[in-house]
Write a protein that holds these residues in place. Structure first.
Motif, short mmCIF file in Angstrom:
data_model
loop_
_atom_site.label_atom_id
_atom_site.label_comp_id
_atom_site.label_asym_id
_atom_site.label_seq_id
_atom_site.Cartn_x
_atom_site.Cartn_y
_atom_site.Cartn_z
N ARG A 7 0.82 -1.21 0.00
CA ARG A 7 0.00 0.00 0.00
C ARG A 7 0.86 1.26 0.00
O ARG A 7 0.38 2.35 -0.29
N ALA A 8 2.11 1.13 0.34
CA ALA A 8 3.02 2.27 0.44
C ALA A 8 3.66 2.55 -0.92
O ALA A 8 3.38 1.91 -1.92
N SER A 9 4.54 3.47 -0.92
CA SER A 9 5.28 3.86 -2.12
C SER A 9 6.09 2.69 -2.67
O SER A 9 6.55 1.82 -1.93
N SER A 10 6.31 2.72 -3.95
CA SER A 10 7.15 1.69 -4.57
C SER A 10 8.62 1.88 -4.18
O SER A 10 9.44 1.03 -4.46
N ASN A 11 8.93 2.97 -3.51
CA ASN A 11 10.30 3.24 -3.07
C ASN A 11 10.55 2.73 -1.65
O ASN A 11 11.47 3.18 -0.99
N SER A 12 9.77 1.80 -1.19
CA SER A 12 9.89 1.28 0.16
C SER A 12 11.03 0.28 0.27
O SER A 12 11.36 -0.43 -0.68
N VAL A 13 11.60 0.23 1.47
CA VAL A 13 12.64 -0.73 1.80
C VAL A 13 12.23 -1.40 3.11
O VAL A 13 11.90 -0.71 4.08
N ALA A 14 12.25 -2.70 3.15
CA ALA A 14 11.98 -3.44 4.39
C ALA A 14 13.26 -3.45 5.21
O ALA A 14 14.29 -3.94 4.76
N ILE A 15 13.20 -2.90 6.42
CA ILE A 15 14.38 -2.79 7.29
C ILE A 15 14.11 -3.51 8.60
O ILE A 15 13.04 -3.36 9.18
N SER A 16 15.10 -4.27 9.06
CA SER A 16 14.94 -4.98 10.33
C SER A 16 16.31 -5.34 10.89
O SER A 16 17.28 -5.47 10.16
N PHE A 17 16.33 -5.52 12.22
CA PHE A 17 17.50 -6.10 12.87
C PHE A 17 17.46 -7.62 12.75
O PHE A 17 18.46 -8.29 13.04
N GLU A 18 16.33 -8.18 12.36
CA GLU A 18 16.14 -9.62 12.29
C GLU A 18 16.38 -10.14 10.87
O GLU A 18 15.55 -9.94 9.98
N ALA A 19 17.48 -10.82 10.67
CA ALA A 19 17.81 -11.36 9.35
C ALA A 19 16.76 -12.35 8.87
O ALA A 19 16.43 -12.38 7.68
N THR A 20 16.19 -13.14 9.78
CA THR A 20 15.18 -14.12 9.36
C THR A 20 13.93 -13.43 8.81
O THR A 20 13.32 -13.92 7.86
N ALA A 21 13.55 -12.29 9.38
CA ALA A 21 12.40 -11.55 8.86
C ALA A 21 12.70 -11.05 7.46
O ALA A 21 11.84 -11.10 6.56
N LEU A 22 13.91 -10.58 7.24
CA LEU A 22 14.29 -10.08 5.92
C LEU A 22 14.40 -11.21 4.91
O LEU A 22 14.08 -11.03 3.73
N GLU A 23 14.83 -12.38 5.34
CA GLU A 23 14.85 -13.54 4.45
C GLU A 23 13.44 -13.86 3.98
O GLU A 23 13.23 -14.19 2.80
N ALA A 24 12.46 -13.75 4.87
CA ALA A 24 11.06 -14.01 4.51
C ALA A 24 10.56 -12.96 3.52
O ALA A 24 9.86 -13.30 2.56
N VAL A 25 10.92 -11.71 3.73
CA VAL A 25 10.53 -10.65 2.79
C VAL A 25 11.12 -10.94 1.42
O VAL A 25 10.43 -10.87 0.40
N ARG A 26 12.37 -11.29 1.39
CA ARG A 26 13.04 -11.56 0.12
C ARG A 26 12.42 -12.76 -0.59
O ARG A 26 12.26 -12.75 -1.81
#
Length: 118
Positions: A7-26
């Protein structure tokens, strides 16, 4: 989180201290990811190398004071809480790509010239 990003801008970046959360996003999207590291240590360096985020975030006071370059990788370094222009220049020279500051007006005025003298 992905539903909100869509729903946000196409310029969004998923940021986290949790690598596993970012692996799921990817695994579930094509959003760029940003790994925020809490320490300048071997474990965080391995996590960054394994995840290869588009952005690697670190708080300025967690970077060792030595003048060695920031860790190499296929990411953009983002250093946050940098409020002194001289510190920003030094970090840019060490390999930071982006600087976050709480004093944007002063930073723009000081860096509008150049970091060559820092």
């Amino acid at each position: 989180m992905l539903a909100e990003l869509r729903r946000a801008s196409s310029n969004s970046v998923a940021i986290s201290f949790e690598a596993t959360a970012l692996e799921a996003v990817r695994a579930r999207s094509d959003y760029p990811i940003g790994l925020a590291i809490g320490a300048w240590d071997a474990a965080d360096r391995r996590a960054a190398a394994r995840l290869t985020p588009e952005y690697l975030f670190i708080r300025s006071d967690r970077i060792p004071a030595r003048n060695r370059p920031l860790w190499p990788g296929d990411w953009h370094w983002v250093v946050y809480v940098v409020d002194e222009p001289d510190e920003a220049c030094a970090l840019l020279k060490r390999g930071a790509d982006l600087i976050e500051t709480d004093r944007i007006g002063e930073m723009i005025a000081a860096l509008g010239q150049d970091c060559a003298d820092a």
